[in-house]
Design a protein around this motif. Structure first.
Motif, PDB file in Angstrom:
ATOM      1  N   ARG A 118      21.535 -29.505 -26.223  1.00 25.86           N
ATOM      2  CA  ARG A 118      20.307 -29.091 -26.359  1.00 25.86           C
ATOM      3  C   ARG A 118      19.321 -29.045 -24.939  1.00 25.86           C
ATOM      4  NH1 ARG A 118      20.365 -32.279 -30.921  1.00 25.86           N
ATOM      5  NH2 ARG A 118      19.506 -33.991 -29.768  1.00 25.86           N
ATOM      6  N   ASP A 119      19.839 -30.074 -24.215  1.00 28.23           N
ATOM      7  CA  ASP A 119      19.361 -30.148 -22.738  1.00 28.23           C
ATOM      8  C   ASP A 119      19.798 -28.843 -21.871  1.00 28.23           C
ATOM      9  OD1 ASP A 119      17.902 -32.529 -23.377  1.00 28.23           O
ATOM     10  OD2 ASP A 119      19.581 -33.644 -22.151  1.00 28.23           O
ATOM     11  N   VAL A 120      21.146 -28.570 -21.968  1.00 28.71           N
ATOM     12  CA  VAL A 120      21.882 -27.512 -21.322  1.00 28.71           C
ATOM     13  C   VAL A 120      21.207 -26.261 -21.758  1.00 28.71           C
ATOM     14  CG1 VAL A 120      23.999 -26.208 -21.338  1.00 28.71           C
ATOM     15  CG2 VAL A 120      23.956 -28.759 -21.036  1.00 28.71           C
ATOM     16  N   LYS A 121      20.974 -26.002 -23.079  1.00 29.80           N
ATOM     17  CA  LYS A 121      20.185 -24.621 -23.703  1.00 29.80           C
ATOM     18  C   LYS A 121      19.126 -24.667 -22.826  1.00 29.80           C
ATOM     19  CE  LYS A 121      21.848 -22.665 -26.852  1.00 29.80           C
ATOM     20  NZ  LYS A 121      22.436 -21.206 -26.809  1.00 29.80           N
ATOM     21  N   THR A 122      18.243 -25.865 -22.996  1.00 25.94           N
ATOM     22  CA  THR A 122      16.734 -25.632 -22.156  1.00 25.94           C
ATOM     23  C   THR A 122      16.907 -25.321 -20.910  1.00 25.94           C
ATOM     24  OG1 THR A 122      15.849 -27.426 -23.861  1.00 25.94           O
ATOM     25  CG2 THR A 122      14.815 -26.958 -21.723  1.00 25.94           C
ATOM     26  N   ARG A 123      17.685 -25.785 -19.893  1.00 24.07           N
ATOM     27  CA  ARG A 123      18.001 -25.451 -18.687  1.00 24.07           C
ATOM     28  C   ARG A 123      18.334 -24.222 -18.482  1.00 24.07           C
ATOM     29  NH1 ARG A 123      21.461 -29.884 -17.377  1.00 24.07           N
ATOM     30  NH2 ARG A 123      22.582 -28.411 -15.994  1.00 24.07           N
ATOM     31  N   LEU A 127      16.622 -21.346 -16.307  1.00 23.04           N
ATOM     32  CA  LEU A 127      17.290 -20.303 -15.478  1.00 23.04           C
ATOM     33  C   LEU A 127      17.154 -18.995 -15.698  1.00 23.04           C
ATOM     34  CD1 LEU A 127      20.317 -22.812 -14.904  1.00 23.04           C
ATOM     35  CD2 LEU A 127      18.370 -22.382 -13.145  1.00 23.04           C
ATOM     36  N   GLN A 128      17.285 -18.373 -17.033  1.00 18.08           N
ATOM     37  CA  GLN A 128      16.962 -17.256 -17.185  1.00 18.08           C
ATOM     38  C   GLN A 128      15.867 -16.632 -16.728  1.00 18.08           C
ATOM     39  OE1 GLN A 128      19.156 -14.978 -18.208  1.00 18.08           O
ATOM     40  NE2 GLN A 128      20.912 -16.254 -18.720  1.00 18.08           N
ATOM     41  N   GLY A 129      14.635 -17.369 -16.887  1.00 18.98           N
ATOM     42  CA  GLY A 129      13.202 -17.057 -16.545  1.00 18.98           C
ATOM     43  C   GLY A 129      13.378 -17.195 -15.178  1.00 18.98           C
ATOM     44  N   THR A 130      13.944 -17.928 -14.319  1.00 25.71           N
ATOM     45  CA  THR A 130      13.926 -17.956 -12.960  1.00 25.71           C
ATOM     46  C   THR A 130      14.817 -16.744 -12.536  1.00 25.71           C
ATOM     47  OG1 THR A 130      13.932 -20.158 -12.590  1.00 25.71           O
ATOM     48  CG2 THR A 130      14.849 -19.383 -10.782  1.00 25.71           C
ATOM     49  N   ALA A 132      15.012 -13.904 -13.913  1.00 25.98           N
ATOM     50  CA  ALA A 132      14.283 -12.458 -14.055  1.00 25.98           C
ATOM     51  C   ALA A 132      13.200 -12.401 -12.855  1.00 25.98           C
ATOM     52  CB  ALA A 132      13.555 -12.812 -15.388  1.00 25.98           C
ATOM     53  N   VAL A 133      12.563 -13.635 -12.384  1.00 28.45           N
ATOM     54  CA  VAL A 133      11.620 -13.313 -11.261  1.00 28.45           C
ATOM     55  C   VAL A 133      12.395 -13.131 -10.174  1.00 28.45           C
ATOM     56  CG1 VAL A 133      10.114 -14.830  -9.789  1.00 28.45           C
ATOM     57  CG2 VAL A 133      10.150 -15.128 -12.299  1.00 28.45           C
ATOM     58  N   LEU A 134      13.671 -13.679  -9.886  1.00 28.27           N
ATOM     59  CA  LEU A 134      14.480 -13.237  -8.812  1.00 28.27           C
ATOM     60  C   LEU A 134      14.688 -11.752  -8.883  1.00 28.27           C
ATOM     61  CD1 LEU A 134      16.695 -16.326  -8.363  1.00 28.27           C
ATOM     62  CD2 LEU A 134      15.090 -15.535  -6.782  1.00 28.27           C
ATOM     63  N   ASP A 135      15.247 -11.304 -10.056  1.00 26.00           N
ATOM     64  CA  ASP A 135      15.706  -9.898 -10.157  1.00 26.00           C
ATOM     65  C   ASP A 135      14.292  -8.960  -9.926  1.00 26.00           C
ATOM     66  OD1 ASP A 135      18.171 -10.345 -10.913  1.00 26.00           O
ATOM     67  OD2 ASP A 135      18.238 -10.374 -12.988  1.00 26.00           O
ATOM     68  N   HIS A 136      13.227  -9.420 -10.362  1.00 25.02           N
ATOM     69  CA  HIS A 136      12.014  -8.383 -10.228  1.00 25.02           C
ATOM     70  C   HIS A 136      11.850  -8.490  -8.847  1.00 25.02           C
ATOM     71  CE1 HIS A 136       7.926  -7.195 -10.570  1.00 25.02           C
ATOM     72  NE2 HIS A 136       7.425  -8.003 -10.024  1.00 25.02           N
ATOM     73  N   LYS A 137      11.892  -9.483  -8.067  1.00 26.16           N
ATOM     74  CA  LYS A 137      11.628  -9.650  -6.604  1.00 26.16           C
ATOM     75  C   LYS A 137      12.328  -8.706  -6.076  1.00 26.16           C
ATOM     76  CE  LYS A 137       8.302 -11.391  -5.059  1.00 26.16           C
ATOM     77  NZ  LYS A 137       7.051 -10.772  -4.856  1.00 26.16           N
ATOM     78  N   ILE A 138      13.482  -8.950  -6.019  1.00 21.05           N
ATOM     79  CA  ILE A 138      14.923  -8.045  -5.499  1.00 21.05           C
ATOM     80  C   ILE A 138      14.526  -6.506  -5.895  1.00 21.05           C
ATOM     81  CG2 ILE A 138      17.168  -7.526  -5.629  1.00 21.05           C
ATOM     82  CD1 ILE A 138      17.683 -10.638  -6.097  1.00 21.05           C
TER      83      ILE A 138
END
Length: 154
Positions: A118-123, A127-130, A132-138
């Motif tokens: 569960r902890d891994v899935k949450t992380r 990380l998927q959200g992070t 997405a932000v990086l992809d948007h900025k790139i």
């Protein structure tokens, strides 16, 4: 007896993640320096794992030198996976203790692994959200001509 041995025919191993062993069963006595080379762990870490109960019952030669087995290498590979999950060392030691206690601890071991999952899935979701932000900025910087917009846009 190594940490991976069990009283039942069914053992608690991480078979799907195992690599071929450097030596066949029966000829699998590795020194600490060989295990360092195979595992990427330091000798200090291996001794610490033994001291805290994460790697108990390491066989010794007649001169007292540690002799690791293929089962020990499998266990270290599994511990490496647990480390990647971010599982606290205390929980890894608890898992090892439960494993040594026998089959009646299956439920507790499963609960510990499910909580870690569960902890891994949450992380992973974080990380998927992070990502997405990086992809948007790139993408943003890829569409802007060089020298455009001298402001401090994050």
């Amino acid at each position: 007896m190594t940490v991976m041995e069990s009283t039942s025919a069914r053992t608690d191993t991480c078979a799907s993640a195992q690599k071929a062993h450097p030596r066949p069963e029966g000829q699998d006595r590795y020194t600490i320096s060989e295990v360092v080379a195979f595992s990427g762990l330091t000798a200090h870490t291996l001794r610490w794992y033994e001291r805290i109960g994460l790697m108990p019952h390491i066989d010794r030669s007649h001169t007292g030198q540690r002799r690791f087995s293929n089962r020990d290498l499998d266990w270290l590979a599994f511990v490496g996976k647990l480390r990647l999950t971010g599982m606290p060392v205390a929980d890894m030691v608890r898992y090892a203790e439960l494993l040594r206690e026998g089959d009646h601890t299956y439920g507790e071991r499963q609960e510990l692994l499910e909580a870690t999952r569960r902890d891994v899935k949450t992380r992973m979701a974080e990380l998927q959200g992070t990502l997405a932000v990086l992809d948007h900025k790139i993408d943003f910087y890829g569409r802007r001509p060089p020298g455009a917009g001298k402001g401090l846009t994050p």
